[in-house]
Design a protein around this motif. Sequence first.
Motif, PDB file in Angstrom:
ATOM      1  N   PRO A   1      -4.393   6.787  18.903  1.00 22.70           N
ATOM      2  CA  PRO A   1      -3.873   8.131  18.609  1.00 22.70           C
ATOM      3  C   PRO A   1      -4.431   8.753  17.325  1.00 22.70           C
ATOM      4  CG  PRO A   1      -2.124   6.439  18.534  1.00 22.70           C
ATOM      5  CD  PRO A   1      -3.315   5.805  19.136  1.00 22.70           C
ATOM      6  N   LEU A   2      -4.765   7.939  16.347  1.00 17.86           N
ATOM      7  CA  LEU A   2      -5.269   8.514  15.095  1.00 17.86           C
ATOM      8  C   LEU A   2      -6.633   9.192  15.252  1.00 17.86           C
ATOM      9  CD1 LEU A   2      -4.329   6.021  12.227  1.00 17.86           C
ATOM     10  CD2 LEU A   2      -3.415   8.300  12.660  1.00 17.86           C
ATOM     11  N   LEU A   3      -7.339   8.900  16.348  1.00 20.42           N
ATOM     12  CA  LEU A   3      -8.643   9.554  16.557  1.00 20.42           C
ATOM     13  C   LEU A   3      -8.504  11.072  16.563  1.00 20.42           C
ATOM     14  CD1 LEU A   3     -10.698   7.555  19.194  1.00 20.42           C
ATOM     15  CD2 LEU A   3     -10.550   7.324  16.740  1.00 20.42           C
TER      16      LEU A   3
ATOM     17  N   LYS B   1      -3.156   7.202   5.121  1.00 19.29           N
ATOM     18  CA  LYS B   1      -1.907   7.870   5.483  1.00 19.29           C
ATOM     19  C   LYS B   1      -0.699   7.102   4.971  1.00 19.29           C
ATOM     20  CE  LYS B   1      -1.482  10.413   9.033  1.00 19.29           C
ATOM     21  NZ  LYS B   1      -1.368  11.072  10.333  1.00 19.29           N
ATOM     22  N   ALA B   2      -0.821   5.783   4.940  1.00 26.27           N
ATOM     23  CA  ALA B   2       0.307   4.962   4.493  1.00 26.27           C
ATOM     24  C   ALA B   2       0.488   5.027   2.989  1.00 26.27           C
ATOM     25  CB  ALA B   2       0.088   3.507   4.925  1.00 26.27           C
ATOM     26  N   SER B   3      -0.605   5.259   2.292  1.00 23.76           N
ATOM     27  CA  SER B   3      -0.563   5.167   0.844  1.00 23.76           C
ATOM     28  C   SER B   3      -0.703   6.536   0.223  1.00 23.76           C
ATOM     29  CB  SER B   3      -1.707   4.277   0.363  1.00 23.76           C
ATOM     30  OG  SER B   3      -1.860   4.414  -1.019  1.00 23.76           O
ATOM     31  N   SER B   4       0.189   6.810  -0.700  1.00 23.42           N
ATOM     32  CA  SER B   4       0.061   8.084  -1.403  1.00 23.42           C
ATOM     33  C   SER B   4      -0.871   7.936  -2.601  1.00 23.42           C
ATOM     34  CB  SER B   4       1.440   8.552  -1.871  1.00 23.42           C
ATOM     35  OG  SER B   4       2.106   7.475  -2.493  1.00 23.42           O
ATOM     36  N   LYS B   5      -1.237   6.706  -2.897  1.00 23.45           N
ATOM     37  CA  LYS B   5      -1.949   6.426  -4.143  1.00 23.45           C
ATOM     38  C   LYS B   5      -3.451   6.269  -3.973  1.00 23.45           C
ATOM     39  CE  LYS B   5       0.634   2.827  -4.214  1.00 23.45           C
ATOM     40  NZ  LYS B   5       1.155   1.485  -4.495  1.00 23.45           N
TER      41      LYS B   5
ATOM     42  N   SER C   1      -5.572   1.032  -2.878  1.00 23.83           N
ATOM     43  CA  SER C   1      -5.057   0.153  -3.915  1.00 23.83           C
ATOM     44  C   SER C   1      -5.837  -1.150  -3.874  1.00 23.83           C
ATOM     45  CB  SER C   1      -3.588  -0.129  -3.660  1.00 23.83           C
ATOM     46  OG  SER C   1      -3.468  -0.822  -2.440  1.00 23.83           O
TER      47      SER C   1
ATOM     48  N   SER D   1       5.807   3.853   7.463  1.00 19.99           N
ATOM     49  CA  SER D   1       5.681   5.219   7.960  1.00 19.99           C
ATOM     50  C   SER D   1       5.414   5.180   9.459  1.00 19.99           C
ATOM     51  CB  SER D   1       4.517   5.896   7.257  1.00 19.99           C
ATOM     52  OG  SER D   1       3.319   5.241   7.596  1.00 19.99           O
TER      53      SER D   1
ATOM     54  N   ILE E   1      -4.726  -3.367  -1.020  1.00 20.16           N
ATOM     55  CA  ILE E   1      -5.314  -3.125   0.292  1.00 20.16           C
ATOM     56  C   ILE E   1      -6.775  -3.561   0.292  1.00 20.16           C
ATOM     57  CG2 ILE E   1      -6.225  -1.287   1.731  1.00 20.16           C
ATOM     58  CD1 ILE E   1      -3.750  -1.003   2.698  1.00 20.16           C
TER      59      ILE E   1
ATOM     60  N   ASN F   1      -9.022   2.479  10.662  1.00 20.45           N
ATOM     61  CA  ASN F   1      -8.335   1.640   9.677  1.00 20.45           C
ATOM     62  C   ASN F   1      -8.225   2.334   8.326  1.00 20.45           C
ATOM     63  OD1 ASN F   1      -7.642  -0.562  11.215  1.00 20.45           O
ATOM     64  ND2 ASN F   1      -9.591  -1.599  10.893  1.00 20.45           N
TER      65      ASN F   1
ATOM     66  N   ILE G   1       1.791   4.254  10.178  1.00 23.08           N
ATOM     67  CA  ILE G   1       1.445   2.836  10.223  1.00 23.08           C
ATOM     68  C   ILE G   1       2.053   2.187  11.461  1.00 23.08           C
ATOM     69  CG2 ILE G   1       2.072   0.634   9.215  1.00 23.08           C
ATOM     70  CD1 ILE G   1       0.255   1.143   7.283  1.00 23.08           C
TER      71      ILE G   1
ATOM     72  N   ALA H   1      -5.665   5.173   8.624  1.00 25.09           N
ATOM     73  CA  ALA H   1      -4.301   4.644   8.651  1.00 25.09           C
ATOM     74  C   ALA H   1      -3.864   4.201   7.265  1.00 25.09           C
ATOM     75  CB  ALA H   1      -4.218   3.465   9.625  1.00 25.09           C
TER      76      ALA H   1
ATOM     77  N   ALA I   1       0.822  -1.208   0.000  1.00 22.27           N
ATOM     78  CA  ALA I   1       0.000   0.000   0.000  1.00 22.27           C
ATOM     79  C   ALA I   1       0.852   1.252   0.000  1.00 22.27           C
ATOM     80  CB  ALA I   1      -0.923   0.001   1.213  1.00 22.27           C
TER      81      ALA I   1
END
Lengths: 434, 434
Positions: free
Chosen positions: B29-31, B323-327, B330, A330, B333, B317, A333, B320, A324
Amino acid sequence: MTCKVGLLGLGTVGTGVAKILQDPVDRHPLLQEIEIARIGVRSLLKPRDVEFPDGYITEDLQSIVADPEIDIVVEVMGGIEPAKRLILTAIANGKHIVTANKAVIARYGDEIFTAAKEHGVYVMLEAAVCGGIPVIQALKQSLGANRITGITGIINGTTNYILSRMHAEGAEFENTLEDAQRLGYAEADPTADVDGFDAADKIAILASLAFGDRIKLDDIYREGIRTITSADIAWAKDLGFVIKLLGIARRSNDKTEKGIEIRVHPTLVPQTHPLASINGVTNAIRVEGDPIGEVVFSGPGAGSGATASAVVADIVNVVAALKASSKGASNEINQLMGCSHDRYATLSPIQNIATQYYVRLIAQDKPGVIGDLGACFGKHLVSIQTILQRNIHDGFAEIIVVTQTVSEQNFQAAIADLKNLAALHSIPTLIRVL
Amino acid sequence: MTCKVGLLGLGTVGTGVAKILQDPVDRHPLLQEIEIARIGVRSLLKPRDVEFPDGYITEDLQSIVADPEIDIVVEVMGGIEPAKRLILTAIANGKHIVTANKAVIARYGDEIFTAAKEHGVYVMLEAAVCGGIPVIQALKQSLGANRITGITGIINGTTNYILSRMHAEGAEFENTLEDAQRLGYAEADPTADVDGFDAADKIAILASLAFGDRIKLDDIYREGIRTITSADIAWAKDLGFVIKLLGIARRSNDKTEKGIEIRVHPTLVPQTHPLASINGVTNAIRVEGDPIGEVVFSGPGAGSGATASAVVADIVNVVAALKASSKGASNEINQLMGCSHDRYATLSPIQNIATQYYVRLIAQDKPGVIGDLGACFGKHLVSIQTILQRNIHDGFAEIIVVTQTVSEQNFQAAIADLKNLAALHSIPTLIRVL
């Protein structure tokens, strides 16, 4: 893209991992993109239950963690060294880690996660706690919306097997342990299991994930099951309980000091509690949180299949994350999939907990003893819920006391004071009540 | 980056989601990077339990799924329409979906996942099945290394509440249902729950994830609990069973035809089975797989807190993954996090299953009846494990037959034939045994 795995260890777990990866049909689709590139073992001479082409298997473990072709190092060899050193070298070489090694993670998680953060790699540890029960992933993700307030678990299969058999057969600890050793459910040196060290490792990892703080293993209060007798099991039954070795972690109720309470000890569990019916080598973990309430996970805590299942799930998670992301691992993640906290939790000392207690004591069988006992507990503000007395022989009686929820400190003071009573012979067992 | 959420629905679940997001301390933490941007409701006049600034809440649901600012649409309004249309529009507008709507997913999952694939967005549905129990995530990820062979679950809280009370109190179905309605555990129109439709929706989704194929809801064999009487509950107890409404999905044992067996029906569950002790509105799901063996998840199947917990976990989810994927999302995923299969499963017809059966029948109380029964079952190759007879009144006896594991087809033929016996009065209940 095919992801190349270097496997450290080809014992029961490593063999299980290899078998899953060699037979991916009807399993997760990403398994088809994972390939075992090399396998490191301690001895090439040992016969193996899986087949690999010549040259795949090596005794040169160092060459695997240094191999530039390898993306993920899977450490299933166990033990502290050389596992810890190999993990750290692999991280320094930019490899992601999947490990089943609870001992290393519980002791050196700090160092390992710091290095992982620095080198931008994942460290996955589902297999390190309770084998096939997917509790690590749940704490990191599925239950992430919750404020976790407590974790209570049967997290050591050997002791649960021994206690279950003691309950079923009325047998004593020593005989049951010997039988468990003969059947392969206990190690020749059973210390790690029966004295609660293994459970302490696991509850430390679970608490760390649940509460977001690092845990110092030495600060965990720990008692094993060697003192439990068939008499205690029988009394527990009569009182409506079963005796289980529990790992308990919860946000402290202690008003004066914020902190976390973590302990491992034999516990009287009410027969109606969801953990009471978990028998044999099965593990179970109850997670309490806000707003979810309570969720229970149970399943095989150890064994080749269960542990291999968790290891492979972790490999899949890393592969999916890598696919992904074009940027490598990162921090975001890592936040989700790793253990990224970096402060230590304040553990509340055992003296500060409040719990009910079961006490079995032997005293002279004469009038006034119960009164003396009651007065001594009362002096230390320990309220009593139940007192049962059974005449035994030679002028001594067995007395069972179950207290109300009381302060551990007061309770221990009362016990110390009790020992001054002339009529008291001994206090063979003290067990906390869930 | 802050991720903007459009919330469709502010009932108990929507309110639960809002409360979690407004109070992120000690949670994932992402909340802290998730913000509710707008909320769509059916009526602005309804009083709400959470506070939002003026203008946040709107009756214009369409404007939310069209809002270019919004990244994730969270659908917690329930019902088929307008929920389905709003989900599809949101997908067409490139928004990720988190939904708690099992009815829409079980019926239109096909259309929704195809659209999601086309537009490169995630569709997350942890909350759609068994609220707070993290079984969807487990099937997609943590248990992904396994070849899943079976899923057995108590997946409807209302019927489990009713059956648990019938067991505890010896009460009849109708009275218990009325009481459950009065207490809010059953709807005014209880059909979806007591006739097994809700359970069928859920087992369809679970089977689809477990076996990697799409499931046609109409092909699922389904029976509800209306025919269960206090007499059956009492007999079950005597025989060592409890009666539970189960959803069952497994790879068919049928040798002649490859396929999957999916069914929802009341079931006699041995008292020692891990699902037997799951009472009240609690749900539990047992997953069997190779190599893991068996894992059981239990917890609150519904309710504001549990469902909101699952919804927020899904939002986390997605965030996250983004944030991990710039694309953007995919396919890789989606493979991991979505439901990307596109062939329909062959469901084995109920006639092809093999199971034990419990039969309660009323017959004339005269010599030879048991012999006639036995002969009739025998003619159809139905072996009997137990026959119990109790004299009732007016010359009729109640007879309980428990068969060995037999072919459903043979069993049904035997039952059809039994009805020709002159001495037979009626067959009030047929229940399969786990």
